[in-house]
Scaffold this motif. Structure first.
Motif, PDB file in Angstrom:
ATOM      1  N   ASP A 167       0.816  -1.219   0.000  1.00 19.82           N
ATOM      2  CA  ASP A 167       0.000   0.000   0.000  1.00 19.82           C
ATOM      3  C   ASP A 167       0.845   1.263   0.000  1.00 19.82           C
ATOM      4  O   ASP A 167       0.329   2.369  -0.132  1.00 19.82           O
ATOM      5  N   SER A 168       2.176   1.120   0.140  1.00 19.59           N
ATOM      6  CA  SER A 168       3.039   2.299   0.081  1.00 19.59           C
ATOM      7  C   SER A 168       4.422   1.894  -0.423  1.00 19.59           C
ATOM      8  O   SER A 168       4.837   0.734  -0.289  1.00 19.59           O
TER       9      SER A 168
ATOM     10  N   HIS B 230       4.935   6.814   0.160  1.00 15.15           N
ATOM     11  CA  HIS B 230       3.718   7.408  -0.394  1.00 15.15           C
ATOM     12  C   HIS B 230       2.774   6.282  -0.795  1.00 15.15           C
ATOM     13  O   HIS B 230       3.208   5.189  -1.162  1.00 15.15           O
ATOM     14  N   PRO B 231       1.458   6.526  -0.752  1.00 16.85           N
ATOM     15  CA  PRO B 231       0.478   5.454  -0.988  1.00 16.85           C
ATOM     16  C   PRO B 231       0.333   5.099  -2.461  1.00 16.85           C
ATOM     17  O   PRO B 231       0.691   5.864  -3.361  1.00 16.85           O
ATOM     18  N   TYR B 232      -0.219   3.937  -2.677  1.00 20.73           N
ATOM     19  CA  TYR B 232      -0.548   3.436  -4.013  1.00 20.73           C
ATOM     20  C   TYR B 232      -1.480   4.429  -4.710  1.00 20.73           C
ATOM     21  O   TYR B 232      -2.421   4.940  -4.110  1.00 20.73           O
TER      22      TYR B 232
ATOM     23  N   THR C 112      -0.554   7.383  -5.951  1.00 18.69           N
ATOM     24  CA  THR C 112      -0.138   8.780  -5.821  1.00 18.69           C
ATOM     25  C   THR C 112       0.468   9.299  -7.121  1.00 18.69           C
ATOM     26  O   THR C 112       0.186  10.417  -7.544  1.00 18.69           O
TER      27      THR C 112
END
Length: 709
Positions: A348-349, A417-419, A421
């Protein structure tokens, strides 16, 4: 011969006759072609301090500004933005010309050097600005792209304009000083204090209903205070809206179509062969969703987390088994049918670092890229080859080659950073790869050399396919709305607009004070055609017209025309009434109060004597009564122990007695206060100088006459 002699004798008379005939011929032609008389006004958007703004040039700037502001900006917003810039330039240019200030070649070079000192492409090996590289860059633009070269010319003009403005403002500031006398006055306004006793007789003691104010009184007040009530030309309208909205029957038909794709069918509702495979059995989702089902939202072949699904149905879709279908369901303006195609565990990041190599035309170039797409790709390939042998050079290459200023200071790194972005190609590489992977990724910004430094928190992601149908009215519904709108237009034209609307249960919306350059009509948004219609010379009060608007029709009636000048009595009454009432209440109070002693006034008016301590002129506020500059000024004019006459203030009528006067402490030097005055003067130059110049300028605005869209 005798005839010839007579002609010679009257030659002057004949010349005059011929001249008048020719002149009348020219005049007749001018009147037949009225454009000849109005050519200048038709080609001039405005005249500002004698300088004409050409219509064609103005429209070209509007077009360029539209590209900068994007499709979401309305034409009027764009036009007004250009207008404000043009007015500012014209008004300030007048001042520059009077003072003889300009930006010369040497100063322009210094300005560019300062502005571009952080751009790597213009620095030499020592990290210093290289004018030769700048000249080479400009020459390259001029030879390869006329549009980008013009963009550069406009960039130089904007830098020069900003410099001129700053120079002018600095000259004005340099002439603003605070003298010692002004410093002493500033000190006294703060330091001189009075203690007072006062009686306040509030205006609220007299009911508004007892004060009679006629229309002629309001008109007289407006005439006496013209500057406060000058208004632009405006129009009042009322309208009825007819919306092309989907009916319940339309919505049921849309859902029935989606159910046909969910369940599949071999025969349509009219008995024709129309074989449709059930959505759940499909393998080629792109073809089925986009071509066969003709979805209003195209298939997105990407994985998403639960948070990206429509909130109200997220659990239902997320918990489906692969191949199962959910729906139809409503999501905003759509009915949807969603199939869960595949599930996958995705981090997820992520944490990455990159080097961005832009090329001419890429979105990040901003007109400063010097390499073609092929050259940028070759640069990225050569850098990647070196980095695969020696990753320690990554920070060095970031500083030397990357154009992503947001990450340069962090060695090209984007921390966790998240998926979702980053842009799609970048996102797919980092979240589908492994830690340590490094490769070239092309996006709209250029070529990225990306290294994945970290991935964490894997969780379930889903790939879904959705057939969407926008909720729209059917053709039958649209025809019915058109029929109703047309009938209302005809009937309202014959009778009373309001009465016909009421008879049919239609809602009438009034809109007052529409200006010539407005674009929004409350309730129906951007409607320049309606505004233009109200200002056309042939449109009369009472006229009715149907307009096609987004999602339906509006039937509008012009209710009133208000010409430029002083505000109407009716429109001004809300502002003027309270002022006239306050004046008349003050007169009534003064007439009924006969006592001259402050205690007697308090007794007669059934109120009390109050005190206010350390009142000063800098902040003329009386404790318990509010801001009363006139009353405070009167108090400072009294001697200690002296009582004033009745004073009409902001909130009532006052009688004031000064009980103590405390003068400001005398100082040996008032320079610190003089400095404060100078700072106060300088601080308002940027905000107030231009507006003052604009108010004093002669501006003839023809935008409304030209009807620029």
């Amino acid at each position: 011969m005798a005839v010839l002699n007579k002609i010679r004798q009257r030659s002057l008379f004949l010349i005059l006759i011929i001249a008048l005939a020719l002149f009348s011929f020219v005049l007749a032609d001018l009147f037949r072609n009225s454009d000849a008389l109005t050519a200048r006004s038709q080609s001039t958007v405005a005249t500002i301090n004698g300088k004409d703004i050409n219509r064609d040039e103005f429209l070209q700037k509007v077009e360029n500004m539209q590209r900068q502001m994007g499709p979401n900006a309305t034409s009027t917003q764009v036009m007004n933005r250009v207008w404000n810039l043009e007015v500012r330039e014209a008004v300030l240019s007048t001042q520059y010309e009077k003072l003889g200030i300009s930006v010369e070649k040497d100063q322009m070079r210094d300005l560019l050097k300062t502005a571009l000192s952080g751009s790597p492409e213009f620095l030499n090996e020592a990290g210093l600005f290289d004018e030769g590289k700048l000249n080479e860059y400009i020459a390259n633009l001029k030879n390869t792209s006329e549009e980008q070269y013009q963009g550069w010319v406009n960039y130089e003009k904007s830098i020069a304009a900003n410099a001129l403005q700053q120079n002018y403002f600095n000259l004005v500031k340099a002439g603003l000083v605070g003298t010692l006398s002004e410093g002493e006055l500033e000190h006294q306004l703060e330091g001189n204090k009075v203690d007072i006793k006062f009686v306040q007789i509030p205006y609220t003691k007299i009911a508004d209903s007892t004060i009679s104010v006629s229309k002629s009184d309001i008109a007289a007040y407006i005439k006496a205070h013209k500057n406060e009530f000058e208004v632009e030309a405006s129009r009042d309208i009322k309208y009825v809206e007819f919306k092309d909205a989907a009916t319940v029957e339309d919505e049921n038909a849309i859902k029935a179509t989606l159910k046909a794709f969910k369940n599949g069918r071999s025969v349509d509702d009219r008995g024709r062969k129309d074989s449709i495979a059930p959505f759940s059995t499909i393998k080629d989702h792109d073809e089925y969703i986009n071509l066969i089902a003709e979805s209003d939202l195209k298939f997105d072949d990407r994985f998403v987390f639960k948070s990206s699904l429509p909130a109200q149905v997220a659990d239902s879709i997320y918990n489906l088994n692969e191949g199962q279908v959910y729906g139809p369901y409503r999501d905003g303006d759509f009915f949807k049918l969603t199939k869960l195609i595949e599930t996958k565990q995705i981090p997820d990041s992520a944490k990455v670092r990159h080097i961005l190599i832009p090329y001419i035309g890429s979105q990040s170039s901003g007109g400063t890229a010097t390499q073609t797409e092929e050259e940028a790709k070759a640069t990225a390939d050569s850098l990647l080859t070196v980095l695969k042998r020696n990753k320690s050079k990554f920070p060095e290459f970031v500083k030397e080659f990357s154009s992503d200023r947001g990450s340069i200071e962090n060695e090209g790194r984007y921390d966790w950073h998240p998926y979702g972005t980053m842009v799609e190609e970048f996102n797919d590489f980092e979240f589908n790869g492994k830690v340590g992977d490094m490769d070239i990724v092309k996006t709209i910004f250029g070529y990225h050399i990306v290294e994945i430094e970290g991935l964490k928190d894997k969780k379930k992601a889903v790939k879904v396919g959705t057939i969407a149908r926008r909720i729209e009215p059917s053709e039958a519904t649209i025809n019915e709305v058109f029929r109703k709108a047309s009938n209302f237009e005809i009937e309202a034209g014959k009778g009373d607009f309001e009465a016909v609307a009421k008879e049919n249960n239609y809602n009438v919306r009034p809109v007052n004070g529409i200006k010539a350059l407005d674009e929004n009509i409350p309730g129906i948004g951007n409607q320049r055609p309606i505004v233009r219609w109200t200002f056309e010379e042939e449109t009369e009060v009472g006229d009715i017209k149907r307009f096609t608007i987004s999602g339906g029709y509006a039937i509008a009636q012009l209710v009133a025309k208000h010409e430029e000048g002083l505000m109407d009595v009716e429109d001004a009454s809300a502002t003027v009434l309270p002022k006239i009432r306050k004046e008349r209440k003050a007169e009534l109070i003064k007439e009924r109060v006969t006592a001259s002693n402050i205690d007697d006034v308090a007794t007669a008016e059934n109120t009390s004597v109050r005190t206010a301590l350390a009142v000063n002129m800098k902040n003329p506020t009386i404790s318990g009564a509010g801001r009363e500059p006139l009353v405070v000024g009167a108090a400072f004019a009294l001697e200690e122990g002296e009582t004033s006459e009745l004073i009409a203030g902001e909130r009532g009528v006052y009688m004031v007695q000064v009980t103590k006067k405390t003068p400001a402490v005398e100082l040996e030097n008032y320079q610190s206060f003089a400095n404060r005055v100078e700072t106060q003067k300088s601080s308002v130059v940027n905000s107030k100088l231009y507006n003052a110049l604009k108010d004093a300028a002669e501006i003839e605005d023809n935008r409304a006459k030209l009807q620029i869209q």
